[in-house]
Design an enzyme around this catalytic site. Structure first.
Site, short mmCIF file in Angstrom:
data_model
loop_
_atom_site.label_atom_id
_atom_site.label_comp_id
_atom_site.label_asym_id
_atom_site.label_seq_id
_atom_site.Cartn_x
_atom_site.Cartn_y
_atom_site.Cartn_z
N HIS A 65 78.71 51.67 57.92
CA HIS A 65 79.55 50.93 57.02
C HIS A 65 80.32 49.94 57.47
CE1 HIS A 65 79.83 54.99 54.22
NE2 HIS A 65 78.40 54.52 54.20
N GLU A 68 83.48 49.15 58.28
CA GLU A 68 84.57 49.73 59.05
C GLU A 68 83.90 49.84 60.60
OE1 GLU A 68 85.91 51.69 55.54
OE2 GLU A 68 84.07 50.87 56.12
N ALA A 125 66.18 34.36 27.53
CA ALA A 125 65.98 32.75 27.79
C ALA A 125 65.48 32.37 26.20
CB ALA A 125 64.92 32.45 28.69
N THR A 141 62.43 32.18 21.13
CA THR A 141 61.73 33.04 22.40
C THR A 141 60.35 32.69 22.82
OG1 THR A 141 61.33 34.95 21.66
CG2 THR A 141 63.43 34.62 22.69
N ALA A 142 59.73 32.52 21.36
CA ALA A 142 58.25 32.30 21.49
C ALA A 142 57.82 31.45 20.14
CB ALA A 142 57.62 33.69 21.49
N THR A 202 56.54 44.33 26.72
CA THR A 202 56.48 43.31 27.77
C THR A 202 55.61 43.54 28.92
OG1 THR A 202 59.05 42.68 27.28
CG2 THR A 202 57.83 41.84 29.64
N ALA A 243 65.99 44.11 23.45
CA ALA A 243 67.22 43.77 23.66
C ALA A 243 68.19 44.01 22.51
CB ALA A 243 67.13 42.16 23.76
N SER A 244 67.60 43.76 21.42
CA SER A 244 68.32 44.09 20.45
C SER A 244 68.90 45.61 20.09
CB SER A 244 67.58 43.77 19.06
OG SER A 244 67.14 42.36 18.88
N ALA A 245 67.91 46.48 20.59
CA ALA A 245 68.42 47.86 20.56
C ALA A 245 69.54 48.11 21.33
CB ALA A 245 67.21 48.86 20.82
#
Length: 370
Positions: free
Chosen positions: A53, A55, A157, A164-165, A199, A303-305
């Site tokens: 760690h 420290e 994006a 997007t497309a 995707t 993404a919407s979900a």
């Protein structure tokens, strides 16, 4: 309670902690400075889980000079034996006389016990210096511990008109190369990158970090209700990092074929919504696997979900100066708009020009960690 010098030293410790932002997961990012007044005699940061760690690195550098010094650490020193010995114990043996922590550790294994161990040894302890900055640096770790779910970042994006497309489904690079390289940083910072089977089938992505070397690749998570993932796709054949497949399928032949890959883990949630994976019940499962910060790179549907279920803590939108016209929209949020508005407005965190594109970071007020 804290002097200007204290603040300066803790700022240095925070900068050190940031050096581990690509590699410490699932552990928190921690930096440590050991100093006599303005003279730093030791410093270090946590590099990777299972390794020393912050420290310990700082104490090794300080050596005998740690005696009588102040240790500034961005998170309360641990007090338990894990993969490494307790840092609080190491500080006691070092001879430091004061320890300043940016924040206490909410992990139930620590939760004040580290500071108590130091106090019991006669070391003066203080906490709360630059706490907000320390919490932001470890938002994923804190979300996993305190909320029982990952901090979810949605990367997307789009063109100037929010597409997007093309309308016929054809997609291509919307943003420029510099913006795409910036996404590599988002991936490197994340514990895992999550996408949907759509995707995977359309793009066969790798979802890894390629533009610069990193000690740890993020895990990949695929939501695949019907277990359609091809056995020859990159997420199956690439063994550099784990792939978690979330499915509702009971196809034993397919399940066995995928389970033969050592880097693949199958999750079969018991809860679903009309044959779709229940995102709300999935998030605690991901936290239990150690995923504190999850980057969602998915199509409009998934993404919407995430947005509809109010699971997105931050949106990172890359917008290109292009017009696509009647193309595919960024989000599909026509259902129950009142519920979407109830979550509160999105607030701009930053806006940055990356060559010809714009990077816009937004966060909900409700997503701010307490």
């Amino acid at each position: 309670m804290f002097s200007a010098l204290d603040t300066q030293m803790m700022q240095t410790a925070l900068e050190l902690a940031k050096l581990g932002r690509f590699s410490t997961s699932p552990n928190p990012r921690v930096g440590c400075v050991i100093a006599h007044g303005a003279q730093i005699v030791g410093q270090g940061f946590h590099v990777k889980a299972g390794e020393p760690h912050a420290e310990v690195h700082a104490l090794r550098q300080a050596g005998a000079a740690a005696k009588g010094a102040t240790a500034y650490v961005t998170l309360e020193p641990c007090s338990h034996y894990g993969r490494t010995p307790p840092c609080a114990e190491a500080l006691v043996h070092s001879g430091v006389t004061r320890v300043v922590a940016a924040m206490t550790d909410p992990n139930p294994l620590v939760a004040g016990k580290g500071l108590s161990m130091l106090e019991a040894a006669g070391i003066r302890t203080e906490s709360g210096l630059l706490e907000a900055q320390a919490r932001e640096l470890n938002r994923g770790f804190l979300s996993r511990i305190e909320r029982g779910r990952p901090f979810v970042r949605l990367k997307c994006a789009a063109s100037l008109d929010g597409k997007t497309a093309l309308s016929d489904g054809r997609s291509f690079w919307i943003t420029g190369e510099a913006a795409r390289k910036d996404v590599q940083i988002l991936r490197a910072e994340s514990c895992a990158v999550l996408t949907g089977i759509g995707t995977v089938l359309a793009d066969n992505p790798k979802l890894n970090v390629r533009s610069f070397p990193t000690l740890r690749q993020p895990a990949r998570i695929v939501l695949d209700s019907r277990l359609q993932i091809p056995l020859d796709c990159h997420l199956v054949t690439d063994t550099e990092s784990p792939t978690v497949i979330v499915t509702l399928s009971s196809d034993e032949q397919r399940l066995q074929a995928l389970s033969a890959f050592e880097h693949i883990r199958i999750i079969r949630p018991s809860e679903h919504i009309n044959g779709r994976i229940n995102l709300l019940s999935l998030m605690p499962q991901l936290a239990e696997l150690g995923f504190g910060e999850v980057l969602v790179e998915a199509g409009s549907t998934l993404a919407s979900a995430f947005l509809k279920d109010d699971l997105v803590d931050e949106i990172v939108l890359y917008q290109a100066p292009k017009l696509l016209g009647a193309g595919k929209p960024l989000f599909s949020l026509s259902e129950n708009p009142a519920a979407l508005l109830s979550g509160g407005p999105w607030q701009s965190q930053s806006v940055e020009i990356i060559v010809q594109d714009i990077k816009w970071v937004l966060r909900k007020k409700s997503a701010q960690l307490p």
